[in-house]
Scaffold this motif. Structure first.
Motif, PDB file in Angstrom:
ATOM      1  N   ARG A  31       0.151  -2.769 -11.293  1.00 54.69           N
ATOM      2  CA  ARG A  31       0.826  -2.436 -10.029  1.00 54.69           C
ATOM      3  C   ARG A  31       1.703  -1.197 -10.210  1.00 54.69           C
ATOM      4  O   ARG A  31       1.798  -0.355  -9.320  1.00 54.69           O
ATOM      5  N   ALA A  32       2.342  -1.119 -11.385  1.00 57.39           N
ATOM      6  CA  ALA A  32       3.178   0.055 -11.651  1.00 57.39           C
ATOM      7  C   ALA A  32       2.346   1.326 -11.711  1.00 57.39           C
ATOM      8  O   ALA A  32       2.849   2.413 -11.433  1.00 57.39           O
ATOM      9  N   LEU A  33       1.078   1.182 -12.079  1.00 58.91           N
ATOM     10  CA  LEU A  33       0.184   2.336 -12.110  1.00 58.91           C
ATOM     11  C   LEU A  33      -0.525   2.522 -10.765  1.00 58.91           C
ATOM     12  O   LEU A  33      -1.545   3.218 -10.674  1.00 58.91           O
ATOM     13  N   ALA A  34       0.043   1.884  -9.731  1.00 61.79           N
ATOM     14  CA  ALA A  34      -0.478   2.006  -8.362  1.00 61.79           C
ATOM     15  C   ALA A  34      -1.900   1.475  -8.236  1.00 61.79           C
ATOM     16  O   ALA A  34      -2.696   1.999  -7.469  1.00 61.79           O
ATOM     17  N   ILE A  35      -2.224   0.464  -9.034  1.00 63.34           N
ATOM     18  CA  ILE A  35      -3.562  -0.134  -8.959  1.00 63.34           C
ATOM     19  C   ILE A  35      -3.429  -1.561  -8.432  1.00 63.34           C
ATOM     20  O   ILE A  35      -2.634  -2.344  -8.950  1.00 63.34           O
ATOM     21  N   ARG A  81       4.679   4.754  -6.473  1.00 56.63           N
ATOM     22  CA  ARG A  81       4.563   4.447  -7.904  1.00 56.63           C
ATOM     23  C   ARG A  81       3.816   5.520  -8.680  1.00 56.63           C
ATOM     24  O   ARG A  81       3.916   5.574  -9.900  1.00 56.63           O
ATOM     25  N   ARG A  82       3.053   6.351  -7.998  1.00 53.96           N
ATOM     26  CA  ARG A  82       2.372   7.451  -8.708  1.00 53.96           C
ATOM     27  C   ARG A  82       3.390   8.386  -9.359  1.00 53.96           C
ATOM     28  O   ARG A  82       3.070   9.061 -10.321  1.00 53.96           O
ATOM     29  N   ARG A 142      -7.416   6.665 -12.943  1.00 57.10           N
ATOM     30  CA  ARG A 142      -7.311   5.863 -11.719  1.00 57.10           C
ATOM     31  C   ARG A 142      -6.599   6.581 -10.578  1.00 57.10           C
ATOM     32  O   ARG A 142      -6.872   6.313  -9.423  1.00 57.10           O
ATOM     33  N   LEU A 143      -5.651   7.429 -10.918  1.00 61.90           N
ATOM     34  CA  LEU A 143      -4.787   7.977  -9.872  1.00 61.90           C
ATOM     35  C   LEU A 143      -5.028   9.452  -9.582  1.00 61.90           C
ATOM     36  O   LEU A 143      -4.619   9.949  -8.542  1.00 61.90           O
ATOM     37  N   MET A 169       6.134   3.967 -16.419  1.00 60.82           N
ATOM     38  CA  MET A 169       6.863   2.788 -16.883  1.00 60.82           C
ATOM     39  C   MET A 169       6.384   2.313 -18.253  1.00 60.82           C
ATOM     40  O   MET A 169       5.191   2.300 -18.527  1.00 60.82           O
ATOM     41  N   PHE A 186      -5.622   5.713 -18.679  1.00 63.88           N
ATOM     42  CA  PHE A 186      -5.761   4.854 -17.499  1.00 63.88           C
ATOM     43  C   PHE A 186      -5.145   5.452 -16.228  1.00 63.88           C
ATOM     44  O   PHE A 186      -5.828   5.537 -15.190  1.00 63.88           O
ATOM     45  N   PRO A 187      -3.875   5.882 -16.257  1.00 67.07           N
ATOM     46  CA  PRO A 187      -3.295   6.436 -15.026  1.00 67.07           C
ATOM     47  C   PRO A 187      -4.036   7.686 -14.550  1.00 67.07           C
ATOM     48  O   PRO A 187      -4.218   7.867 -13.351  1.00 67.07           O
ATOM     49  N   MET A 229       2.276   1.960  -3.415  1.00 65.77           N
ATOM     50  CA  MET A 229       1.337   2.544  -4.370  1.00 65.77           C
ATOM     51  C   MET A 229       1.553   4.065  -4.465  1.00 65.77           C
ATOM     52  O   MET A 229       1.485   4.640  -5.537  1.00 65.77           O
ATOM     53  N   ARG A 269       0.826  -1.202   0.000  1.00 62.36           N
ATOM     54  CA  ARG A 269       0.000   0.000   0.000  1.00 62.36           C
ATOM     55  C   ARG A 269       0.872   1.268   0.000  1.00 62.36           C
ATOM     56  O   ARG A 269       0.540   2.259  -0.629  1.00 62.36           O
TER      57      ARG A 269
END
Lengths: 243, 259
Positions: free
Chosen positions: B135-139, A76-77, A103-104, A81, A99-100, A73, A70
């Motif tokens: 996972r790399a996209l924090a999901i 990684r934001r 989601r983020l 990659m 997508f990023p 996460m 967690r």
């Protein structure tokens, strides 16, 4: 900035044996080496996708090793990659790139659309929004991957074999794109590649992995005149030598 | 290795493998439960999966159920004719279909269609680095991929058993009319007085448990895929066999408990 110290990783056999390296901020670091040298594993260790048995990995000053999933996460934001096998989802090109953001982050749909269009223009794929990645060529998939890796404007971007399986012209276009993106966003970039000529054309610094060890770390000019037999053979593509 | 030691060695290895896989499935169940309390569900993925796994399975499940109901009548027909016991054909066909054969055959068919497909999809996502990409996209892949699939499979399997039960009644009615000259109305009134709500409920409860088994097994084998495209094939094979075995074990236990 990315810093690794004494990183070890085993699977059935040792893959990384005490790798230490430093990727300077706002530059391009090329990690080269023959197949099965441990490059992709190192890439995944930096992103916290694989945990090393020993050693320390610091990304922008924050320790990666030992973090819970967690906590990872959040880290990684800040990392974009591109994967060797594209890792594009079974969604439209626009949905993949967005997508990023969806989601983020908390962007409006209008802003997401505008950013996706801008990214597609940037990677020379305008109008590809509704296409499915499965119908795209290898080069186009890589460009979509580059667009997705850079859309969140992450301060660190990792590219794993961005030109694997591509023709030389497309490869050089991809490298140029990586260089332009790095300059435009002033990001710290690490490129893993077996394509020495291409990647050295854009790199500021270069490291070479061989059998899990970092056997060279220096500038591109230093790499071209390095007396270490393995480095000399790999950089110049010689058939005779220890590799 | 000595031939005398080879058999216990292989048996031990097989037992260890089964223990490893069972433990893996149990851990996955725990991970899913943790994300359901409080619920963290991707609603778009939930409805997308429910549609393609459940709604699109209706034709094949309906065919399976229809034939199952009809088969029960065909099997019972000689006895019914011999003893002129047409007034129990409805009950005998529906009792066995509702409580046992309907949910079981629907589960096996659902496992072949949806479970195998689910494993193949997740396995392909593993070998093409899409899971790492998430996972790399924090999901979190469990929240984004496994939880919606688990819920879709468990819920839709239960719903398909209910739909299948009604189609099985129609199949049995049609066959009874065709080969025994038992009219649908007569068939209905031969079944209803003796059938209890519990007979129907047992099958539905079993369907829910089968759905859980198929969901967890197919997700576990999909996400533990290793070794490129051949690995996906191995995972699908292992998943279908393990889920089918699990369905029979669950059937055995639930029949004892719900009897």
């Amino acid at each position: 900035m990315i810093e690794l110290f004494d990183v070890h990783k085993h699977f059935k056999e040792p893959v990384l044996r005490g790798v230490s390296l430093s990727v300077p901020a706002k530059g391009i670091y090329a990690l080269i080496g023959p197949g099965a040298a441990g490059k992709s594993i190192l890439f995944k260790i930096i992103a916290g996708l694989v945990t090393p048995e020993r050693g320390s990995v610091r990304v922008n000053g924050e320790e990666v090793v030992g973090r819970r999933e967690r906590e990872m996460m959040d880290l990684r934001r800040g990392i974009g990659m591109l994967f060797q096998n594209y890792a594009l989802f079974d969604l439209s090109v626009a949905e993949n790139i967005a997508f990023p953001l969806r989601r983020l982050f908390d962007f409006s749909e209008d802003e997401i659309e505008a950013r996706v269009a801008e990214r597609l223009e940037r990677v020379a794929l305008p109008g590809f929004q509704d296409r499915n990645p499965a119908s795209c060529s290898g080069g186009q998939k890589k460009r979509i991957g580059v667009a997705r890796a850079t859309i969140a404007r992450a301060p660190i971007v990792l590219y794993d074999e961005p030109t694997a399986g591509l023709d030389p012209v497309t490869s050089q276009k991809i490298y140029n794109l990586i260089r332009e993106e790095q300059r435009a966003q002033e990001s710290t970039v690490m490129v893993i590649s077996s394509d020495v000529n291409g990647v050295l054309s854009i790199a500021d610094r270069v490291g070479m992995l061989h059998k899990g060890r970092l056997i060279f770390d220096g500038t591109v000019d230093e790499a071209r005149v390095c007396p270490t037999p393995e480095v000399n053979q790999f950089v110049h593509g010689l058939t005779e030598g220890p590799l | 290795m000595n031939a005398a030691l080879n058999i216990p060695y292989r048996m031990g290895a097989a037992l260890l493998l089964i223990a490893d896989q069972t433990g893996g499935i149990a851990i996955m169940a725990g991970q899913v439960v943790r994300r359901l309390v409080p619920p963290r569900i991707d609603r778009y993925e939930l409805f997308r999966n429910a549609y393609r796994m459940g709604v699109q399975s209706v034709p094949i499940i309906a065919a399976t159920a229809g034939f199952t109901g009809a088969l029960m009548v065909i099997q019972g027909a000689p006895i019914v004719e011999r003893y002129n016991a047409r007034n129990i054909i409805g009950w005998s066909a529906m009792f066995t279909t509702f409580r046992e054969l309907g949910p079981l055959l629907i589960a096996l068919m659902f496992n072949g269609r949806v479970g195998a497909n689910n494993t193949a999809e997740l396995g392909t996502m593993v070998v093409t680095e899409q899971i790492d990409g998430l996972r790399a996209l924090a999901i979190d892949p469990i929240t984004y991929l496994v939880v919606p699939r688990y819920l879709s499979i468990a819920i839709m399997m239960t719903a398909l058993v209910i739909i299948g039960d009604f189609v099985a009644i129609l199949g049995a009615m049609g066959m009874a009319w065709g080969i025994l000259d038992v009219w649908p109305r007569q068939f209905y009134y031969s079944a209803m007085p003796m059938l209890q709500t519990w007979d129907f409920s047992v099958g539905v409860i079993k369907g829910f448990f089968y759905g859980n088994m198929i969901a967890l097994t197919s997700c576990y084998f999909g996400l533990s895929t290793r070794g490129g495209a051949p690995g996906v094939g191995r995972s699908v094979n292992a998943s279908v066999v393990a889920a089918a075995s699990g369905v029979f074990i669950v059937d055995y236990l639930s029949t004892f408990i719900l009897h």
